[in-house]
Design an enzyme around this catalytic site. Structure first.
Site, PDB file in Angstrom:
ATOM      1  N   ASP A 122      48.158  30.608  48.503  1.00 38.83           N
ATOM      2  CA  ASP A 122      49.545  30.585  48.974  1.00 38.83           C
ATOM      3  C   ASP A 122      49.749  29.312  49.784  1.00 38.83           C
ATOM      4  OD1 ASP A 122      48.308  31.035  51.355  1.00 38.83           O
ATOM      5  OD2 ASP A 122      48.901  33.121  51.502  1.00 38.83           O
ATOM      6  N   SER A 123      50.964  29.103  50.271  1.00 33.03           N
ATOM      7  CA  SER A 123      51.279  27.809  50.865  1.00 33.03           C
ATOM      8  C   SER A 123      51.078  27.775  52.379  1.00 33.03           C
ATOM      9  CB  SER A 123      52.738  27.475  50.588  1.00 33.03           C
ATOM     10  OG  SER A 123      53.575  28.374  51.297  1.00 33.03           O
ATOM     11  N   GLY A 124      50.845  28.917  52.964  1.00 34.54           N
ATOM     12  CA  GLY A 124      50.783  28.976  54.415  1.00 34.54           C
ATOM     13  C   GLY A 124      52.126  29.317  55.039  1.00 34.54           C
TER      14      GLY A 124
ATOM     15  N   PHE B 287      54.276  31.810  54.543  1.00 37.77           N
ATOM     16  CA  PHE B 287      54.484  33.203  54.938  1.00 37.77           C
ATOM     17  C   PHE B 287      53.821  33.507  56.278  1.00 37.77           C
ATOM     18  CE2 PHE B 287      53.530  37.738  54.991  1.00 37.77           C
ATOM     19  CZ  PHE B 287      54.787  38.262  54.750  1.00 37.77           C
TER      20      PHE B 287
ATOM     21  N   ASP C 290      57.386  27.119  51.502  1.00 39.70           N
ATOM     22  CA  ASP C 290      58.743  27.674  51.502  1.00 39.70           C
ATOM     23  C   ASP C 290      59.012  28.375  52.814  1.00 39.70           C
ATOM     24  OD1 ASP C 290      56.879  29.738  51.164  1.00 39.70           O
ATOM     25  OD2 ASP C 290      58.359  31.018  50.192  1.00 39.70           O
TER      26      ASP C 290
ATOM     27  N   GLY D 248      60.096  36.478  49.340  1.00 42.49           N
ATOM     28  CA  GLY D 248      61.110  37.124  50.164  1.00 42.49           C
ATOM     29  C   GLY D 248      61.402  38.559  49.767  1.00 42.49           C
TER      30      GLY D 248
ATOM     31  N   ASP E  14      50.186  40.158  43.746  1.00 49.36           N
ATOM     32  CA  ASP E  14      49.053  40.188  44.677  1.00 49.36           C
ATOM     33  C   ASP E  14      49.435  41.082  45.846  1.00 49.36           C
ATOM     34  OD1 ASP E  14      50.861  38.144  46.116  1.00 49.36           O
ATOM     35  OD2 ASP E  14      49.268  38.535  47.565  1.00 49.36           O
TER      36      ASP E  14
ATOM     37  N   CYS F  30      37.654  58.119  37.055  1.00 47.74           N
ATOM     38  CA  CYS F  30      37.395  56.701  37.291  1.00 47.74           C
ATOM     39  C   CYS F  30      35.997  56.323  36.813  1.00 47.74           C
ATOM     40  CB  CYS F  30      37.552  56.398  38.777  1.00 47.74           C
ATOM     41  SG  CYS F  30      37.265  54.672  39.190  1.00 47.74           S
TER      42      CYS F  30
ATOM     43  N   CYS G 109      34.460  53.398  37.901  1.00 52.57           N
ATOM     44  CA  CYS G 109      33.966  52.309  38.753  1.00 52.57           C
ATOM     45  C   CYS G 109      32.564  52.611  39.271  1.00 52.57           C
ATOM     46  CB  CYS G 109      34.934  52.040  39.910  1.00 52.57           C
ATOM     47  SG  CYS G 109      34.780  53.155  41.318  1.00 52.57           S
TER      48      CYS G 109
ATOM     49  N   CYS H 231      32.508  55.535  41.813  1.00 50.54           N
ATOM     50  CA  CYS H 231      32.678  56.878  41.252  1.00 50.54           C
ATOM     51  C   CYS H 231      31.511  57.289  40.360  1.00 50.54           C
ATOM     52  CB  CYS H 231      34.011  56.966  40.511  1.00 50.54           C
ATOM     53  SG  CYS H 231      35.414  56.960  41.673  1.00 50.54           S
TER      54      CYS H 231
ATOM     55  N   HIS I 178      36.352  50.771  44.673  1.00 51.01           N
ATOM     56  CA  HIS I 178      37.148  51.764  43.950  1.00 51.01           C
ATOM     57  C   HIS I 178      38.626  51.371  43.893  1.00 51.01           C
ATOM     58  CE1 HIS I 178      38.780  55.465  42.420  1.00 51.01           C
ATOM     59  NE2 HIS I 178      39.680  55.379  43.388  1.00 51.01           N
TER      60      HIS I 178
END
Lengths: 377, 377
Positions: free
Chosen positions: A93-95, A97, A147, A217, A267, A305, A307, A310, A336
């Site tokens: 990310d750009s920093g 946020f 942004d 946003g 994400d 599941c 995984c 599990c 999990h």
């Protein structure tokens, strides 16, 4: 271009897109959920464990790596992939946020943002050029433009000025990006909850040629209906031949409803964050493993599941580890939860291929119990 | 007998023994270092990681598992091996050491020890019979008799009474042990720093037929010279056809000097505990990864090490993780430290096979810097 999008097919039932994002470190099958590795590590996980659960890409954090250990150290290490031993795609990310979240500790100017480090109070400065310098040093496959993420709620005039500055900053990012041949830069559409401002932002940004577009946003406290309204007006304004990334969203309902509205990438810290409190997502909904009723429950977290957790450990054992503050317990719940969302996206992709994503959504939530879940996921 | 010892050879140079301990869950090559998994987990590690570094056996803790989650839950889970997904040998201590450490919170009687839980203050009772009941429920391969570990320093008369009670308790353990066919019970020789009391304890305990003998009451604060004196007088009193276990010892010097004095098994929290503070053991001695001088050091923790951590991560990355409180950092230092001691023991076994353990010791410490190390390892 470092990043290209390949559309494989559109779901006849839902309109969702099945695709592939090609990056310098490999292919991301979309729609995709990206686990978050804020400080150059997906909390508690090894790269091998992430590969075992078939994570195609992870996200890391420009602000945090700038502050610690410093992007020059990562550059000297040979870039973030080498530093953290992850050879698949990385998005940073750009920093922006994080900086805008430091509401009392930052000052926004046209040039950039002055702020104080959350670690030691040091005065620091981020600008479009600095965000590019840092991300070029990190060497991520996908970089995000610097942004401003407007808060919710926010006044129309504020949001309008903010998105226009975000556009000017996006241009400056494009101009100062030093490695367009091997790092793709995504622009971030802003505009708050105002449809005409979203249109303005999308129009301004798509007039420049970015290899991908994010929608920022959102998931900032607004009702989900409002988020979907904004998605429905924004997504059609984005180029069909570029990937679309909805930032900060990762609850099962939002992954499904975002995919249905044409989103390719997501994400969220949700799966790893709740795992550290002993909360897990299962095919039957939310399960809080600390609860006393699991003390003698020798079944797996989720009987459906496949995984590592599990297959090998019981609810009773995981509860014991979490109660005893043993970090292996948090590894097990993290594995999990990440596997659960990655598996959900594999199922989403399969349902798109078979033109039945709306049916899949209904069947999933009939069992998962959407809206019965007081915590909103 | 559940546990048998096979002597392979004795080092002509040092007198150290190369052997194998046969258990219901496989073979332990000796001399062996046993990683400690107090609460049914070796802190931060998966069973697969322990196998990858070739740990033959781990140790777990009767007192802690009795208090949480409770031995009946472990029994219901199918025993400790199944509960924690570890199919190799497990040794459980008796709980005695922990109970006697609760110095203000316990009352010793001939029948057993009354104490209060360190977690919630609940009044609890441990006796030889109870320690056997718990360890039978856990199903460890090697159980330890319930003993009293006398403090250091302690008066002769106190130590004498204490070791005599330990002998009576050992008899009661033998009598109440419900699973001698598949769990081996080791007796613990006490006697403090007094040679005649060590002889008395060894003589009393070896007159009963235990499948193995531990030496307890050492590494409790006494000088190392004194510990080796006690070892030198005690080891020859133990049967040559049974394994000999020196409890609570795991610094490289003590592993070497204990092996040279005929010890076959060791355990210690040292490698995992120091790992959590970012301290590592390397072929050149102690390395504190938090130090600023490693911030831009892109070499491995130990250039001579072949562990997962050293093959894949730099000092700069590990330092970053530890400084950022990321638990993956502690996984990496734990893997390295455990691998370091397990590799040391592989080298010890090879040196015994080749009749050169004293030469190996000299070469190892010439590089490791014994006695230059202010923290005593």
């Amino acid at each position: 271009m470092a990043i290209t999008y390949e559309l494989i097919k559109t779901c006849k039932q839902s309109g969702a897109r099945l695709g592939r994002v090609h990056t310098p470190h490999g292919i991301i099958e979309t729609p995709a959920f990206m686990p978050v590795g804020t400080q150059a590590t997906v909390k508690t996980m090894s790269p091998e464990e992430l590969k075992q659960m078939d994570a195609h890409i992870i996200l890391s954090n420009t602000y945090h790596l700038f502050i610690r250990p410093g992007h020059e150290i990562v550059r000297q290490a040979g870039g973030l992939h080498k530093f953290m031993n992850w050879d698949r795609p990385i998005l940073t990310d750009s920093g922006g946020f994080q900086v805008f979240s430091l509401s009392n500790m930052r000052k926004i100017k046209e040039e950039g943002v002055e702020f104080r480090s959350h670690l030691n109070g040091d005065k620091l400065f981020l600008s479009p050029e600095k965000a590019m310098e840092i991300q070029n040093a990190l060497g991520s496959d996908i970089m995000m433009a610097f942004d401003e993420c407007a808060p919710y709620p926010a006044e129309y005039d504020y949001v309008k000025k903010s998105l226009e500055r975000t556009t000017r900053w996006a241009e400056r990012c494009l101009q100062s990006h030093a490695r367009p041949h091997d790092q793709g830069l995504f622009a971030i559409v802003q505009g708050g909850m105002f449809e005409d401002l979203r249109r303005q932002s999308a129009s301004e940004l798509t007039s420049m040629d970015f290899p991908g577009y994010a929608i920022g946003g959102l998931s900032v406290g607004e009702p989900k209906d409002l988020m979907y309204n904004v998605l429905e007006c924004t997504v059609p304004l984005l180029p069909a031949d570029k990937p679309r990334y909805l930032m900060g969203v990762g609850s099962p309902d939002a992954l499904l409803d975002g995919s249905i509205r044409g989103i390719d990438m997501f994400d969220c810290v949700l799966p790893t964050r709740i795992a550290r409190n002993g909360t897990t997502m299962t095919s039957s909904g939310r399960l809080v493993i600390r609860n006393a009723k699991y003390a003698e429950d020798f079944g797996p977290l989720d009987p459906e599941c496949s995984c590592y957790t599990c297959k090998n450990y019981s609810r009773a054992y995981i509860r014991h580890l979490i109660k005893a503050d043993e970090s292996f317990g948090i590894r097990l719940t993290t594995i999990h939860n990440l596997h659960f969302l990655l598996q959900l996206m594999r199922n989403v992709r399969k349902a798109i291929l078979e033109d039945r994503l709306l049916d899949f959504r209904d069947a999933f939530f009939a069992q998962y119990g959407l809206f019965e879940n007081t915590k909103g996921f």
